[in-house]
Design an enzyme around this catalytic site. Structure first.
Site, PDB file in Angstrom:
ATOM      1  N   GLY A 104       0.846  -1.205   0.000  1.00 26.55           N
ATOM      2  CA  GLY A 104       0.000   0.000   0.000  1.00 26.55           C
ATOM      3  C   GLY A 104       0.875   1.246   0.000  1.00 26.55           C
ATOM      4  O   GLY A 104       0.626   2.216  -0.736  1.00 26.55           O
ATOM      5  N   ASP A 128       3.454  -9.750   6.544  1.00 25.90           N
ATOM      6  CA  ASP A 128       2.624 -10.609   5.692  1.00 25.90           C
ATOM      7  C   ASP A 128       3.375 -11.244   4.523  1.00 25.90           C
ATOM      8  O   ASP A 128       2.884 -12.193   3.920  1.00 25.90           O
ATOM      9  CB  ASP A 128       1.447  -9.807   5.127  1.00 25.90           C
ATOM     10  CG  ASP A 128       0.408  -9.475   6.185  1.00 25.90           C
ATOM     11  OD1 ASP A 128       0.494 -10.023   7.291  1.00 25.90           O
ATOM     12  OD2 ASP A 128      -0.484  -8.649   5.897  1.00 25.90           O
ATOM     13  N   ARG A 244     -11.260 -24.821  21.080  1.00 19.94           N
ATOM     14  CA  ARG A 244     -10.923 -23.515  21.642  1.00 19.94           C
ATOM     15  C   ARG A 244     -10.348 -22.637  20.529  1.00 19.94           C
ATOM     16  O   ARG A 244      -9.798 -23.156  19.552  1.00 19.94           O
ATOM     17  CB  ARG A 244      -9.878 -23.644  22.755  1.00 19.94           C
ATOM     18  CG  ARG A 244     -10.387 -24.338  24.004  1.00 19.94           C
ATOM     19  CD  ARG A 244     -11.315 -23.423  24.800  1.00 19.94           C
ATOM     20  NE  ARG A 244     -11.705 -24.019  26.066  1.00 19.94           N
ATOM     21  CZ  ARG A 244     -12.733 -24.837  26.246  1.00 19.94           C
ATOM     22  NH1 ARG A 244     -13.499 -25.182  25.204  1.00 19.94           N
ATOM     23  NH2 ARG A 244     -13.016 -25.314  27.442  1.00 19.94           N
ATOM     24  N   GLN A 252       2.297 -10.697  16.777  1.00 20.46           N
ATOM     25  CA  GLN A 252       3.113 -11.079  15.611  1.00 20.46           C
ATOM     26  C   GLN A 252       3.816  -9.886  14.978  1.00 20.46           C
ATOM     27  O   GLN A 252       4.736 -10.042  14.183  1.00 20.46           O
ATOM     28  CB  GLN A 252       2.224 -11.761  14.551  1.00 20.46           C
ATOM     29  CG  GLN A 252       1.637 -13.061  15.019  1.00 20.46           C
ATOM     30  CD  GLN A 252       0.378 -13.415  14.248  1.00 20.46           C
ATOM     31  OE1 GLN A 252       0.431 -14.169  13.287  1.00 20.46           O
ATOM     32  NE2 GLN A 252      -0.753 -12.873  14.648  1.00 20.46           N
TER      33      GLN A 252
HETATM   34  O1  F6P Z   1       0.699  -5.169   8.384  1.00 18.48           O
HETATM   35  C1  F6P Z   1      -0.074  -6.241   7.966  1.00 18.48           C
HETATM   36  C2  F6P Z   1      -1.067  -6.574   9.015  1.00 18.48           C
HETATM   37  O2  F6P Z   1      -0.394  -6.981  10.172  1.00 18.48           O
HETATM   38  C3  F6P Z   1      -2.087  -7.609   8.609  1.00 18.48           C
HETATM   39  O3  F6P Z   1      -1.634  -8.920   8.697  1.00 18.48           O
HETATM   40  C4  F6P Z   1      -3.210  -7.297   9.558  1.00 18.48           C
HETATM   41  O4  F6P Z   1      -4.428  -7.756   9.077  1.00 18.48           O
HETATM   42  C5  F6P Z   1      -3.168  -5.802   9.597  1.00 18.48           C
HETATM   43  O5  F6P Z   1      -1.840  -5.446   9.362  1.00 18.48           O
HETATM   44  C6  F6P Z   1      -3.640  -5.175  10.873  1.00 18.48           C
HETATM   45  O6  F6P Z   1      -3.585  -3.797  10.723  1.00 18.48           O
HETATM   46  P1  F6P Z   1      -3.821  -2.748  11.889  1.00 18.48           P
HETATM   47  O7  F6P Z   1      -2.663  -2.862  12.831  1.00 18.48           O
HETATM   48  O8  F6P Z   1      -3.853  -1.437  11.197  1.00 18.48           O
HETATM   49  O9  F6P Z   1      -5.093  -3.130  12.555  1.00 18.48           O
END
Ligand code: F6P
Length: 320
Positions: A104, A128, A244, A252
């Site tokens: 992005g 990712d 669960r 992460q």
């Molecule tokens: O940067 C990628 C990511 O970690 C995705 O895996 C996750 O869905 C998203 O960002 C979460 O974004 P934010 O921290 O803006 O909620």
């Protein structure tokens, strides 16, 4: 080239700091001055920056997060945002811009480059690993290892209590974390956006595993592969297992970068300065066959990275 600017943009990734350190350490001895825009594109639009020197970036290598901070700047999706970014870069006399971020951020970077002619190099940093043209991205290895450590722990309690765990890992649109951590953790099921699944078949797979005497299991699911609450509910209803749910979420994205993430950050950071000095205008530092090579930033930000179906099939074959 006299002044270069750097920003860390979009979702943070472990190793962004190591990349920033490498950029500054590669640039200063070549007579370049370096400024860092704070809070990603938000700081660029607000013209908030700091001067960076090699003493300041010492000690950043092992730190997660990003010293410069980051943000998701919606304004960069608008023409006004792009033109404001161009004004700020030109106003400060920036000769080259290095964007450490994901696809992005690279899309906006390409637009800034087209509108201004200022050379821009992208350094791919995203947990990712969803950027085309590069085999891997800064932060991916760390995120996979963080998720793996968590899933190994979950496996212990799943085995003790003879339960199935649905573990949701990050990956809003893509399943690269789920695939690699699923394979490494020996997950009985891996659900990713790239491979369609039928919940009935998932249940049958778990029932088959149970018939063969296995009384617990782990289902690794990428965020983008559907609603994990629904998957949990369906498995509970149809398999006879107690189920669960664990959502690993933003753990992460944080933490000390692994050696692999740091090495990649060092190589890519240094290469980004080299590419600028070589006169490259709009490239990404990419890994291909183990080497750092330039790849068109536009390609990287517009093309969909292929999913490794072979690895997915291997994971499924080894965990049945
Ligand atoms: O940067 C990628 C990511 O970690 C995705 O895996 C996750 O869905 C998203 O960002 C979460 O974004 P934010 O921290 O803006 O909620």
């Amino acid at each position: 080239m006299k002044l270069i600017a750097v920003a860390t943009t979009g979702g943070d990734a472990p190793g962004m700091n190591a990349a920033l350190r490498a950029i500054v350490k590669a640039a200063i001895p070549r007579g370049l001055r370096v400024i860092g825009f704070e809070r990603g594109y938000a700081g660029l639009l607000a013209n908030d920056f700091v001067f960076l020197d090699d003493v300041l970036v010492d000690g950043l290598m092992h730190l997660g997060g990003t010293y410069l901070k980051s943000s998701r700047a919606e304004a960069m999706k608008t023409e006004d945002g792009i033109s404001r970014a161009v004004d700020v870069l030109e106003g400060n006399g920036v000769d080259g811009f290095i964007v450490i971020g994901g696809n992005g951020s690279f899309r906006a970077a390409c637009e800034i480059q087209e509108a201004s002619g200022i050379p821009i190099i992208g350094v791919p940093a995203s947990i990712d690993n969803d950027i085309a043209g590069t085999e891997t991205t800064i932060g991916f290895d760390t995120a996979v290892n963080t998720a793996l450590e968590a899933i190994d722990k979950i496996r212990d309690t799943a085995t003790s209590h003879e339960r199935v765990f649905v573990v949701e890992v990050m990956g809003r649109n893509r399943g690269f974390i789920a695939l690699e951590v699923g394979l490494a953790a020996g997950a009985e099921v891996i659900l990713v956006p790239e491979v369609e699944y039928d919940i009935e078949e998932v249940c049958e797979r778990l029932k088959g595993i149970s018939r063969r005497g296995k009384r617990s299991g782990v289902v690794v699911m990428a965020e983008g592969a559907g609603d994990c609450m629904r998957v949990k509910g369906a498995l509970e209803e149809r398999t006879g297992f107690e189920v669960r749910l664990a959502r690993l979420g933003h753990i992460q994205r944080g933490g000390r970068p692994t050696a692999r993430s740091r090495l990649l950050a060092c190589e890519m950071g240094a290469a980004s300065v080299k590419f600028l000095l070589e006169g490259r205008k709009r490239d990404m530092t990419a890994v291909q066959a183990g080497r750092i090579v330039p790849v068109d930033l536009k390609y990287a930000s517009t093309v969909e990275k292929p999913f490794d179906r072979r690895l997915y099939d291997l994971a499924m074959a080894l965990s049945s």
